[in-house]
Design a protein around this motif. Structure first.
Motif, PDB file in Angstrom:
ATOM      1  N   VAL A  90       0.850  -1.194   0.000  1.00  0.00           N
ATOM      2  CA  VAL A  90       0.000   0.000   0.000  1.00  0.00           C
ATOM      3  C   VAL A  90       0.885   1.244   0.000  1.00  0.00           C
ATOM      4  O   VAL A  90       1.791   1.372   0.823  1.00  0.00           O
ATOM      5  N   GLU A  91       0.621   2.156  -0.944  1.00  0.00           N
ATOM      6  CA  GLU A  91       1.400   3.385  -1.013  1.00  0.00           C
ATOM      7  C   GLU A  91       0.477   4.571  -1.261  1.00  0.00           C
ATOM      8  O   GLU A  91      -0.410   4.520  -2.110  1.00  0.00           O
ATOM      9  N   ARG A  92       0.695   5.628  -0.519  1.00  0.00           N
ATOM     10  CA  ARG A  92      -0.019   6.878  -0.771  1.00  0.00           C
ATOM     11  C   ARG A  92       0.678   7.636  -1.879  1.00  0.00           C
ATOM     12  O   ARG A  92       1.885   7.862  -1.829  1.00  0.00           O
ATOM     13  N   VAL A  93      -0.074   8.067  -2.872  1.00  0.00           N
ATOM     14  CA  VAL A  93       0.469   8.808  -4.008  1.00  0.00           C
ATOM     15  C   VAL A  93      -0.414  10.032  -4.233  1.00  0.00           C
ATOM     16  O   VAL A  93      -1.577   9.893  -4.609  1.00  0.00           O
ATOM     17  N   GLY A  94       0.122  11.229  -3.972  1.00  0.00           N
ATOM     18  CA  GLY A  94      -0.658  12.437  -4.193  1.00  0.00           C
ATOM     19  C   GLY A  94      -1.961  12.412  -3.425  1.00  0.00           C
ATOM     20  O   GLY A  94      -1.984  12.306  -2.207  1.00  0.00           O
ATOM     21  N   GLU A  95      -3.078  12.509  -4.148  1.00  0.00           N
ATOM     22  CA  GLU A  95      -4.401  12.483  -3.528  1.00  0.00           C
ATOM     23  C   GLU A  95      -5.041  11.092  -3.611  1.00  0.00           C
ATOM     24  O   GLU A  95      -6.254  10.962  -3.441  1.00  0.00           O
ATOM     25  N   GLY A  96      -4.251  10.079  -3.866  1.00  0.00           N
ATOM     26  CA  GLY A  96      -4.816   8.744  -4.011  1.00  0.00           C
ATOM     27  C   GLY A  96      -4.015   7.684  -3.302  1.00  0.00           C
ATOM     28  O   GLY A  96      -3.086   7.957  -2.544  1.00  0.00           O
ATOM     29  N   ILE A  97      -4.402   6.443  -3.560  1.00  0.00           N
ATOM     30  CA  ILE A  97      -3.756   5.277  -2.943  1.00  0.00           C
ATOM     31  C   ILE A  97      -3.486   4.247  -4.030  1.00  0.00           C
ATOM     32  O   ILE A  97      -4.354   3.972  -4.872  1.00  0.00           O
ATOM     33  N   GLU A  98      -2.298   3.674  -4.002  1.00  0.00           N
ATOM     34  CA  GLU A  98      -1.952   2.568  -4.898  1.00  0.00           C
ATOM     35  C   GLU A  98      -1.808   1.301  -4.061  1.00  0.00           C
ATOM     36  O   GLU A  98      -1.097   1.291  -3.061  1.00  0.00           O
ATOM     37  N   ILE A  99      -2.508   0.241  -4.467  1.00  0.00           N
ATOM     38  CA  ILE A  99      -2.439  -1.043  -3.768  1.00  0.00           C
ATOM     39  C   ILE A  99      -1.996  -2.090  -4.773  1.00  0.00           C
ATOM     40  O   ILE A  99      -2.568  -2.202  -5.861  1.00  0.00           O
ATOM     41  N   GLU A 100      -1.002  -2.861  -4.418  1.00  0.00           N
ATOM     42  CA  GLU A 100      -0.482  -3.888  -5.325  1.00  0.00           C
ATOM     43  C   GLU A 100      -0.596  -5.268  -4.699  1.00  0.00           C
ATOM     44  O   GLU A 100      -0.187  -5.491  -3.570  1.00  0.00           O
ATOM     45  N   PHE A 101      -1.196  -6.186  -5.446  1.00  0.00           N
ATOM     46  CA  PHE A 101      -1.226  -7.607  -5.091  1.00  0.00           C
ATOM     47  C   PHE A 101      -0.379  -8.369  -6.091  1.00  0.00           C
ATOM     48  O   PHE A 101      -0.610  -8.256  -7.297  1.00  0.00           O
ATOM     49  N   GLU A 102       0.569  -9.128  -5.624  1.00  0.00           N
ATOM     50  CA  GLU A 102       1.305  -9.999  -6.534  1.00  0.00           C
ATOM     51  C   GLU A 102       0.367 -11.078  -7.060  1.00  0.00           C
ATOM     52  O   GLU A 102      -0.491 -11.578  -6.342  1.00  0.00           O
ATOM     53  N   SER A 103       0.556 -11.445  -8.319  1.00  0.00           N
ATOM     54  CA  SER A 103      -0.327 -12.435  -8.936  1.00  0.00           C
ATOM     55  C   SER A 103      -0.326 -13.760  -8.181  1.00  0.00           C
ATOM     56  O   SER A 103      -1.345 -14.428  -8.078  1.00  0.00           O
ATOM     57  N   LYS A 104       0.839 -14.150  -7.643  1.00  0.00           N
ATOM     58  CA  LYS A 104       0.900 -15.438  -6.947  1.00  0.00           C
ATOM     59  C   LYS A 104       0.014 -15.467  -5.714  1.00  0.00           C
ATOM     60  O   LYS A 104      -0.353 -16.532  -5.219  1.00  0.00           O
ATOM     61  N   VAL A 105      -0.340 -14.278  -5.200  1.00  0.00           N
ATOM     62  CA  VAL A 105      -1.277 -14.192  -4.091  1.00  0.00           C
ATOM     63  C   VAL A 105      -2.707 -14.416  -4.586  1.00  0.00           C
ATOM     64  O   VAL A 105      -3.540 -14.986  -3.889  1.00  0.00           O
ATOM     65  N   LEU A 106      -2.970 -13.976  -5.825  1.00  0.00           N
ATOM     66  CA  LEU A 106      -4.341 -13.999  -6.339  1.00  0.00           C
ATOM     67  C   LEU A 106      -4.656 -15.181  -7.250  1.00  0.00           C
ATOM     68  O   LEU A 106      -5.750 -15.742  -7.192  1.00  0.00           O
ATOM     69  N   PHE A 107      -3.693 -15.557  -8.119  1.00  0.00           N
ATOM     70  CA  PHE A 107      -3.983 -16.535  -9.167  1.00  0.00           C
ATOM     71  C   PHE A 107      -2.884 -17.589  -9.273  1.00  0.00           C
ATOM     72  O   PHE A 107      -1.742 -17.346  -8.903  1.00  0.00           O
ATOM     73  N   ASP A 108      -3.251 -18.731  -9.819  1.00  0.00           N
ATOM     74  CA  ASP A 108      -2.238 -19.689 -10.248  1.00  0.00           C
ATOM     75  C   ASP A 108      -1.628 -19.180 -11.544  1.00  0.00           C
ATOM     76  O   ASP A 108      -2.200 -18.329 -12.232  1.00  0.00           O
ATOM     77  N   PHE A 109      -0.466 -19.732 -11.924  1.00  0.00           N
ATOM     78  CA  PHE A 109       0.208 -19.314 -13.149  1.00  0.00           C
ATOM     79  C   PHE A 109      -0.695 -19.514 -14.360  1.00  0.00           C
ATOM     80  O   PHE A 109      -1.325 -20.564 -14.520  1.00  0.00           O
ATOM     81  N   ASP A 110      -0.771 -18.476 -15.216  1.00  0.00           N
ATOM     82  CA  ASP A 110      -1.528 -18.533 -16.469  1.00  0.00           C
ATOM     83  C   ASP A 110      -3.009 -18.835 -16.238  1.00  0.00           C
ATOM     84  O   ASP A 110      -3.652 -19.481 -17.058  1.00  0.00           O
ATOM     85  N   ALA A 111      -3.560 -18.363 -15.116  1.00  0.00           N
ATOM     86  CA  ALA A 111      -4.968 -18.609 -14.807  1.00  0.00           C
ATOM     87  C   ALA A 111      -5.610 -17.325 -14.296  1.00  0.00           C
ATOM     88  O   ALA A 111      -4.929 -16.415 -13.823  1.00  0.00           O
ATOM     89  N   SER A 112      -6.925 -17.239 -14.413  1.00  0.00           N
ATOM     90  CA  SER A 112      -7.643 -16.056 -13.940  1.00  0.00           C
ATOM     91  C   SER A 112      -8.654 -16.387 -12.850  1.00  0.00           C
ATOM     92  O   SER A 112      -9.394 -15.503 -12.413  1.00  0.00           O
TER      93      SER A 112
END
Length: 225
Positions: A90-112
């Motif tokens: 989680v990073e604050r940028v200007g007037e907003g927020i950027e949140i990053e999830f690594e794909s390995k946390v969300l999906f298997d390889f080559d899958a949605s």
């Protein structure tokens, strides 16, 4: 002066401004950036720097006193997300927020299809997002550089859509969200190593103020003068 030249000067000006703002807080930077830029400039900066989050958030900025007020709300929301969602960057940028999830946390390889642990993380994120309904959420799907451009764009779209549909199921309004396929075009990490490619297979959330939050902040700023 040609439009392209104007935009080039604007990019240089914003770059110098950001360098000069190193000692400031994220909220203070947001106030200045918002005053000196708009959606068009934000888009140019995003493309030029390879940082789509920066471009999107600068493009949505209000600036001035209203921008400071929005920044304070974003500070609070970002801290809650950090506490609630340990698997997210989680990073604050200007007037907003950027949140990053690594794909390995969300999906298997080559899958949605979302993994079980992904649903847990998104449940935690949804809990915070529901507490702050006056925000827009851009959901960006990213891939590594393996495979064709067309395939990677399609995969990134499917992943962004899968995240959006899950959040809808958890009570986040569709009107707040915008899924975008970024494909392999904006790597944050090196595609020369497996670890870097794994990190590039990610989903990012860009949270910005919606029109209601902007209007409320501008009214509050006006009444405090």
């Amino acid at each position: 002066m040609r439009q392209g030249t104007k935009l080039m000067y604007a990019v240089v000006a914003i770059s110098l401004l950001l360098a000069a703002c190193k000692g400031m807080t994220k909220t203070q930077k947001g106030a200045i950036i918002g005053t000196t830029s708009g959606a068009a400039i934000g888009g140019v900066i995003g493309r030029a720097s390879g940082n789509t989050a920066l471009g999107t958030i600068i493009g949505a900025a209000v600036g001035g006193t209203a921008g400071v007020l929005i920044g304070k709300q974003m500070d609070k929301q970002a801290e809650e997300i950090k506490k609630q969602v340990p698997n997210a960057k989680v990073e604050r940028v200007g007037e907003g927020i950027e949140i990053e999830f690594e794909s390995k946390v969300l999906f298997d390889f080559d899958a949605s299809g979302l993994k079980t642990e992904a649903k847990t993380s998104l449940n935690e994120l949804a809990t915070v997002l529901k507490k702050y309904p006056d925000t827009n959420i851009e959901i960006q799907g990213h891939t590594d550089n393996k495979g064709s451009d067309a395939y990677n764009e399609s995969l990134s779209q499917r992943r962004a859509n899968a995240v959006m549909m899950y959040l809808i199921d958890k009570g986040i309004q569709l009107s707040r969200m915008n899924p975008k396929p970024m494909g392999e075009n904006y790597p944050k990490y090196s595609n020369d190593t497996e670890e870097g490619r794994s990190q590039n297979r990610r989903v990012e959330f860009l949270i910005t103020a919606n029109e209601k939050m902007k209007s409320d902040a501008q009214k509050q700023a006006g009444s405090s003068k």
